[in-house]
Design a protein around this motif. Structure first.
Motif, PDB file in Angstrom:
ATOM      1  N   SER A 109       0.757  -1.320  -0.084  1.00  0.00           N
ATOM      2  CA  SER A 109       0.054   0.080   0.110  1.00  0.00           C
ATOM      3  C   SER A 109       0.918   1.214   0.069  1.00  0.00           C
ATOM      4  CB  SER A 109      -0.815   0.039   1.269  1.00  0.00           C
ATOM      5  OG  SER A 109      -0.224  -0.138   2.235  1.00  0.00           O
ATOM      6  N   PRO A 110       0.392   2.445  -0.472  1.00  0.00           N
ATOM      7  CA  PRO A 110       1.250   3.571  -0.508  1.00  0.00           C
ATOM      8  C   PRO A 110       1.588   4.010   0.866  1.00  0.00           C
ATOM      9  CG  PRO A 110      -0.753   3.785  -1.885  1.00  0.00           C
ATOM     10  CD  PRO A 110      -0.864   2.688  -1.149  1.00  0.00           C
ATOM     11  N   PRO A 111       2.694   4.598   0.860  1.00  0.00           N
ATOM     12  CA  PRO A 111       3.338   5.137   2.449  1.00  0.00           C
ATOM     13  C   PRO A 111       2.019   6.187   2.857  1.00  0.00           C
ATOM     14  CG  PRO A 111       4.894   5.041   0.926  1.00  0.00           C
ATOM     15  CD  PRO A 111       3.647   4.714   0.007  1.00  0.00           C
ATOM     16  N   GLY A 112       1.940   6.139   4.261  1.00  0.00           N
ATOM     17  CA  GLY A 112       1.034   7.140   4.789  1.00  0.00           C
ATOM     18  C   GLY A 112      -0.381   7.012   4.366  1.00  0.00           C
ATOM     19  N   ALA A 113      -0.965   5.621   4.108  1.00  0.00           N
ATOM     20  CA  ALA A 113      -2.320   5.417   3.461  1.00  0.00           C
ATOM     21  C   ALA A 113      -2.717   4.019   4.071  1.00  0.00           C
ATOM     22  CB  ALA A 113      -2.469   5.425   1.896  1.00  0.00           C
ATOM     23  N   PRO A 114      -3.003   4.043   5.575  1.00  0.00           N
ATOM     24  CA  PRO A 114      -3.368   2.787   6.027  1.00  0.00           C
ATOM     25  C   PRO A 114      -4.763   2.462   5.852  1.00  0.00           C
ATOM     26  CG  PRO A 114      -3.456   4.747   7.606  1.00  0.00           C
ATOM     27  CD  PRO A 114      -2.869   5.490   6.426  1.00  0.00           C
TER      28      PRO A 114
END
Length: 257
Positions: free
Chosen positions: A70-75
């Motif tokens: 998943s993209p960083p900073g996108a939980p």
């Protein structure tokens, strides 16, 4: 299906061992979705290296795993997984998480796994089907109830009391604290047997308000409007009975069979 594995640490080696345990039980997947944890990134590199070596030595084995981060900073990116993680944490709060050994921790997480995989998700005629039944083609029937603990030292009453206490605290903090004035009962909707939160004048939080059971509807001076203005209640903490106005009471959800 949810598979939970207990690890000794958050290292890449521990994560790789846990993944291999899942693969041995469920088979090797085609895709893996995860966040950008450094242990997962390293696991991905090690798995790729191993599969490349396997492909060179054996042309019959053409397994390939695509690891999608998943993209960083996108939980929220992998929302389904994050939701199940939240469910797992909620189950863990309800159980005794004071692990005395690695085996004790593993047993607890297996119970949580059993509870999650036993949840109803698909309805077939008059009954619900769980993820476990979809995966294995049979109903989940553990030898020992998932909520029961075997204790040969005769300490199970103490353990049960601790678990109940943890569950009560969790119930108060998660459920009662979420109630608001919109949960106030309608003046014509109160029934004998309902449970309510009694408003307190001690300036304490709502989840600390005493719980009472309505045991009688009091006769009002003006019955023409069918408005219930006061009720007789029994407080659960001390079985004391009082007559109280319904103003400010918060009705708890009724249990439905």
């Amino acid at each position: 299906m949810v598979k939970l594995e207990v690890v000794n640490s958050l290292s890449a080696n521990s994560a790789l061992t846990a993944l291999n345990n899942v693969f041995l039980q469920c088979g090797t997947p085609r895709k893996i979705y995860s966040d950008n944890g450094t242990n997962f990134v390293k696991c991905n590199k090690e798995i790729k290296k191993f599969l490349d070596q396997l492909e060179e030595s054996s042309k019959l084995d053409n397994r390939n795993i695509e690891w999608i981060f998943s993209p960083p900073g996108a939980p929220w990116y992998n929302g389904t997984v994050e939701r199940l993680i939240s469910v797992t944490k909620r189950c863990l709060r309800c159980l005794d998480a004071s692990f005395r050994s690695f085996e004790d921790a593993r047993s607890t997480f297996l119970k949580i796994e059993s509870v999650i995989n036993g949840r109803p998700i698909v309805q077939d005629d008059d009954r619900w089907i769980s993820p476990f039944e979809i995966a294995y083609g049979r109903q989940q029937q553990p030898l020992i109830d998932v909520n029961a603990d075997l204790d040969t030292n005769g300490n199970w009453p103490k353990r049960l009391k601790e678990v109940r206490s943890k569950f009560e605290n969790f119930w108060r903090s998660q459920y009662l604290a979420s109630l608001n004035q919109n949960n106030q009962p309608k003046i014509t909707d109160i029934k004998i047997g309902d449970y309510v939160l009694l408003p307190s004048d001690r300036f304490i939080k709502r989840n600390k308000w005493p719980i009472a059971k309505i045991i009688d509807i009091c006769n009002n001076s003006n019955n023409d409007d069918k408005v219930i203005r006061s009720v007789k209640i029994r407080r659960l903490s001390d079985d004391a009975e009082y007559i109280r106005p319904v103003n400010g009471m918060i009705l708890l959800d009724r249990y439905k069979n």
